[in-house]
Design an enzyme around this catalytic site. Sequence first.
Site, PDB file in Angstrom:
ATOM      1  N   HIS A 267      16.067  16.709 -62.255  1.00 23.28           N
ATOM      2  CA  HIS A 267      17.461  17.012 -63.068  1.00 23.28           C
ATOM      3  C   HIS A 267      17.076  17.336 -64.525  1.00 23.28           C
ATOM      4  CE1 HIS A 267      21.673  16.355 -63.906  1.00 23.28           C
ATOM      5  NE2 HIS A 267      21.600  16.595 -62.983  1.00 23.28           N
TER       6      HIS A 267
ATOM      7  N   ASP B 292      26.872  20.775 -58.870  1.00 22.60           N
ATOM      8  CA  ASP B 292      25.359  20.999 -58.762  1.00 22.60           C
ATOM      9  C   ASP B 292      24.677  20.054 -57.927  1.00 22.60           C
ATOM     10  OD1 ASP B 292      26.038  18.752 -60.516  1.00 22.60           O
ATOM     11  OD2 ASP B 292      23.801  19.104 -61.497  1.00 22.60           O
TER      12      ASP B 292
ATOM     13  N   ASP C 270      22.574  11.010 -60.604  1.00 20.41           N
ATOM     14  CA  ASP C 270      22.718  10.889 -62.021  1.00 20.41           C
ATOM     15  C   ASP C 270      23.196   9.619 -62.321  1.00 20.41           C
ATOM     16  OD1 ASP C 270      22.270  13.439 -61.440  1.00 20.41           O
ATOM     17  OD2 ASP C 270      24.107  14.240 -62.262  1.00 20.41           O
TER      18      ASP C 270
ATOM     19  N   HIS D 292      27.594   6.822 -63.578  1.00 20.65           N
ATOM     20  CA  HIS D 292      27.657   8.054 -64.012  1.00 20.65           C
ATOM     21  C   HIS D 292      29.203   8.555 -64.494  1.00 20.65           C
ATOM     22  CE1 HIS D 292      26.382  12.220 -64.344  1.00 20.65           C
ATOM     23  NE2 HIS D 292      26.890  12.725 -63.330  1.00 20.65           N
TER      24      HIS D 292
END
EC number: 3.1.26.11
Length: 317
Positions: A269, A67, A211, A140
């Site tokens: 996000h 993504d 992230d 992450h």
Amino acid sequence: MELTFLGTGAGRPSRQRNVTSMALTLPPPRCSAWLFDCGEATQHQLMRTPIKMSRIEAVFITHLHGDHVNGLPGLLSSRSYHPGAGPLRLFGPAGIKAYLEAVFSATYSHLDYELIVTELAEGVIYEDDDYSVEAYPLQHRVPCWGYRVTEKDRPGALDAEKARSLGVPFGPLLGQLKNGRDVRLPDGRFVRSTDVTAPDRKGRIISILGDTVPCGTIARLAADADLLVHEATFQGDMAEKAAAYGHSTTLQAAEAARMAGAKRLYMTHFSSRYREEDMDRLVAEARTLFPEAYAGSDLLSVAVTRPGEQPDGSCWA
């Protein structure tokens, strides 16, 4: 300087939000764009903005989850068809070069411009006369990075009338004063640059995180940022679920902004469980800790200005 959100959803696209990407437009006279992440359909989103594909001069990838990167091969390939597209710098985690080589080989793709690929290491990864970019690892499920863009301070405006009143003649001496250098006049008198120029214009700082769960390097990336972009995949009471997936909540993003001394926070996000009608609630939650918290949305453009100054002139008018 302006940041445009091209995708603000997590994991997969929805009818309301595309997956992650954003473009930082650098002010005139440079008028180029830097892309941060490139999820699926990023180039379609760009077509809905004034940003010209040929003016993208750098792409910064935070990590290799689909993504955030699945739109990259298509965007790079399409850029070959845009007149005036010069060399492009690509920064990303280890493996990004192999990923592109595999896709281009399998699809028989060829780029008509130079692609300069840099796989990340901690610290300053790019610097020119106007900007520097630092990268530091986040926490992450896969290797993931955050970026800190620092605009260099610029000399204040020259007060030409005052300079003339001090006897500075037209010509090179005025240029030297404007560029911060003291000069000696033909009659022997000494004029300091600070006597005839406004204070230096402080450079802006934009911090863009991939992230992450809360971790120590966020403070380093976001310290005193004019604009911090921080993921907020889940609402505040879902910290346990967020941690299980390597993500943050609205409250964790707000706390990071508060602790770092950032001026503004834009959350992005968002999980597909949240709809537009949920955004006011999520923002209100973040503002309990950090009043200057906002929600990013697809195609939203945010001006990043210096204190007391108007937004930079448009590059795309």
